[in-house]
Design an enzyme around this catalytic site. Structure first.
Site, PDB file in Angstrom:
ATOM      1  N   LEU A  19      -3.175  -2.427  26.980  1.00  9.05           N
ATOM      2  CA  LEU A  19      -4.419  -1.725  27.116  1.00  9.05           C
ATOM      3  C   LEU A  19      -4.971  -2.478  26.085  1.00  9.05           C
ATOM      4  O   LEU A  19      -6.729  -1.581  26.317  1.00  9.05           O
ATOM      5  CB  LEU A  19      -4.146  -0.429  27.722  1.00  9.05           C
ATOM      6  CG  LEU A  19      -3.465  -0.619  29.133  1.00  9.05           C
ATOM      7  CD1 LEU A  19      -3.461   0.912  29.517  1.00  9.05           C
ATOM      8  CD2 LEU A  19      -3.926  -1.245  30.556  1.00  9.05           C
TER       9      LEU A  19
ATOM     10  N   GLY B  64      -6.208   0.294  19.059  1.00 14.97           N
ATOM     11  CA  GLY B  64      -6.420   1.865  18.219  1.00 14.97           C
ATOM     12  C   GLY B  64      -6.109   0.771  16.752  1.00 14.97           C
ATOM     13  O   GLY B  64      -5.681   0.398  16.451  1.00 14.97           O
ATOM     14  N   VAL B  65      -6.324   2.526  16.057  1.00 15.18           N
ATOM     15  CA  VAL B  65      -6.839   1.908  14.463  1.00 15.18           C
ATOM     16  C   VAL B  65      -4.731   2.011  13.997  1.00 15.18           C
ATOM     17  O   VAL B  65      -4.748   1.377  12.985  1.00 15.18           O
ATOM     18  CB  VAL B  65      -7.634   2.916  13.711  1.00 15.18           C
ATOM     19  CG1 VAL B  65      -7.359   3.472  12.189  1.00 15.18           C
ATOM     20  CG2 VAL B  65      -9.026   3.318  14.403  1.00 15.18           C
TER      21      VAL B  65
ATOM     22  N   GLY C 101      -2.155   2.244  16.247  1.00 15.57           N
ATOM     23  CA  GLY C 101      -1.371   1.898  17.340  1.00 15.57           C
ATOM     24  C   GLY C 101      -1.867   1.333  18.685  1.00 15.57           C
ATOM     25  O   GLY C 101      -3.201   1.339  18.747  1.00 15.57           O
ATOM     26  N   LYS C 102      -0.530   0.546  18.656  1.00  9.13           N
ATOM     27  CA  LYS C 102      -1.846  -0.291  20.465  1.00  9.13           C
ATOM     28  C   LYS C 102      -1.178   0.348  21.543  1.00  9.13           C
ATOM     29  O   LYS C 102      -0.684   1.394  21.086  1.00  9.13           O
ATOM     30  CB  LYS C 102      -0.968  -1.652  20.267  1.00  9.13           C
ATOM     31  CG  LYS C 102       0.948  -1.528  20.300  1.00  9.13           C
ATOM     32  CD  LYS C 102       1.620  -3.087  20.900  1.00  9.13           C
ATOM     33  CE  LYS C 102       3.508  -3.185  20.840  1.00  9.13           C
ATOM     34  NZ  LYS C 102       3.655  -4.563  21.143  1.00  9.13           N
ATOM     35  N   VAL C 103      -1.809   0.556  22.307  1.00  5.12           N
ATOM     36  CA  VAL C 103      -2.088   1.033  23.503  1.00  5.12           C
ATOM     37  C   VAL C 103      -1.118   0.610  24.919  1.00  5.12           C
ATOM     38  O   VAL C 103      -1.642  -1.017  25.241  1.00  5.12           O
ATOM     39  CB  VAL C 103      -3.534   1.724  23.812  1.00  5.12           C
ATOM     40  CG1 VAL C 103      -3.404   2.812  25.083  1.00  5.12           C
ATOM     41  CG2 VAL C 103      -3.534   2.807  23.018  1.00  5.12           C
TER      42      VAL C 103
ATOM     43  N   LYS D 251       0.352   5.473  23.687  1.00  8.30           N
ATOM     44  CA  LYS D 251      -0.095   4.910  21.920  1.00  8.30           C
ATOM     45  C   LYS D 251       0.892   5.005  21.403  1.00  8.30           C
ATOM     46  O   LYS D 251       1.600   6.180  21.604  1.00  8.30           O
ATOM     47  CB  LYS D 251      -1.488   5.493  22.075  1.00  8.30           C
ATOM     48  CG  LYS D 251      -1.810   4.718  20.084  1.00  8.30           C
ATOM     49  CD  LYS D 251      -3.393   5.837  20.257  1.00  8.30           C
ATOM     50  CE  LYS D 251      -3.480   5.128  18.458  1.00  8.30           C
ATOM     51  NZ  LYS D 251      -5.102   5.245  18.007  1.00  8.30           N
TER      52      LYS D 251
ATOM     53  N   ASP E 176     -14.884   7.624  14.105  1.00  8.99           N
ATOM     54  CA  ASP E 176     -15.334   6.518  14.645  1.00  8.99           C
ATOM     55  C   ASP E 176     -15.794   6.220  15.851  1.00  8.99           C
ATOM     56  O   ASP E 176     -15.242   5.617  17.060  1.00  8.99           O
ATOM     57  CB  ASP E 176     -14.194   6.019  14.445  1.00  8.99           C
ATOM     58  CG  ASP E 176     -13.472   4.806  14.034  1.00  8.99           C
ATOM     59  OD1 ASP E 176     -14.391   3.926  13.921  1.00  8.99           O
ATOM     60  OD2 ASP E 176     -12.324   3.718  14.816  1.00  8.99           O
TER      61      ASP E 176
END
Length: 317
Positions: A52, A55-56, A58-60, A75, A168
């Site tokens: 989806l 992220g900074v 890790g992946k979602v 996440k 961020d």
């Protein structure tokens, strides 16, 4: 399990949505931290390979609650002090207005490494600017822009009340709950968030694309003492009276559509600009001048060495 169900199960004694109006998640984690669940996340959720977002830290991924079938977002973070900090900050903020809601957190092993798995509400409406791009010929108005800025400011103001600086706030981290017209805009990704005990958090966190000119000037002051605080921002008439802001058509949708091919570059520049604003003083290391290999410092050393030799020559005479 959706956010309102989580609210009921959290033992707060409140009906769904009672914590606030639109944009409130109703998470039982509001204002506090909890321990991650130690058993396998797959006991409760069916995982998908559908990515989806990134992220900074890790992946979602897409996932589904086994009992209710609710679509959620997972996440994955490899366990570290930084990952724990991200989870703590997001968990503390979860339940606040216009903050993506955390439903569960698990501590599992993945590929032989300990990891943290954050289960969040699935933000199916996509990114803020993508939504504006998709408007096509339908005009994006100044009143809508003011409402969006009010929602972002509401999220920031809540975080500041919790002594959290997000650090961020950018297009990729502003997501809508659904594709519907009444979808709620929420802030996500606490990978750069930092806890602070300062009373005034004055870093500008707003995209100046939309804000009225006089407000932009006050937000972009380089001296923090001259810049608007979040409270002053929220009290500005363009924000707190956004429903009476004129329906002036803006060229934003057309500009974003025309520059679509360059938008990745624009987002990269925004990310880079935010990075220059973040200074973690507790992580700054002062180098030893004697061992430093700085180019300018080496040049100065050579100059000093030359002066010293010339001086010694004169003395010998």
């Amino acid at each position: 399990m959706d956010c309102e169900t989580a609210e009921e199960q959290g033992g707060l004694g409140l009906p769904p949505g009672a914590l606030g109006g639109p944009g409130w998640c109703g998470s039982p984690a509001l204002g506090g931290r909890r321990e991650p669940k130690k058993y396998a996340v797959t006991d409760d959720y069916q995982l998908s390979k559908q990515v989806l977002g990134l992220g900074v830290n890790g992946k979602v991924l897409e996932c589904f609650h086994r009992r209710t079938g609710q679509k959620c977002a997972l996440k994955l973070l490899y366990d570290s002090p930084k990952a724990r900090q991200e989870v703590d900050h997001h968990w503390q903020a979860s339940g606040g207005p216009h903050i993506v809601c955390i439903l569960d957190v698990y501590e599992n092993m993945h590929h032989g490494k300990r990891c943290l798995l954050i289960i969040m509400e699935c933000m199916e409406g996509g990114e803020l600017f993508s939504r504006i791009q998709e408007r096509g010929d339908q005009a994006f108005t100044e009143r809508e822009a003011a409402g969006i800025m009010r929602d972002i400011g509401t999220a920031i103001q809540f975080l500041h009340s919790q002594n959290i600086a997000h650090r961020d706030v950018k297009p990729e981290n502003l997501l809508y709950t659904s594709k519907e017209k009444d979808a709620v805009l929420k802030l996500t990704d606490f990978g750069f968030a930092k806890e602070t005990t300062q009373n005034a958090l004055q870093t500008p966190c707003y995209t100046p694309y939309y804000v009225a000119k006089q407000l932009i000037r006050l937000l972009l002051k380089t001296d923090p003492t001259e810049r608007l605080t979040i409270t002053q921002f929220m009290n500005h008439p363009w924000i707190n009276q956004s429903m009476v802001v004129p329906q002036t058509p803006l060229h934003t949708a057309r500009v974003l559509q025309e520059d679509k091919d360059h938008w990745d570059d624009v987002k990269e520049e925004m990310t880079s600009a935010l990075a220059t604003m973040r200074v973690d003083y507790d992580q700054v290391k002062i180098k030893d001048l004697k061992t430093s290999n700085n180019r300018l410092l080496n040049k100065r050393r050579k100059k000093q060495a030359g002066s010293s030799s010339a001086s010694q020559g004169c003395n010998n005479q």
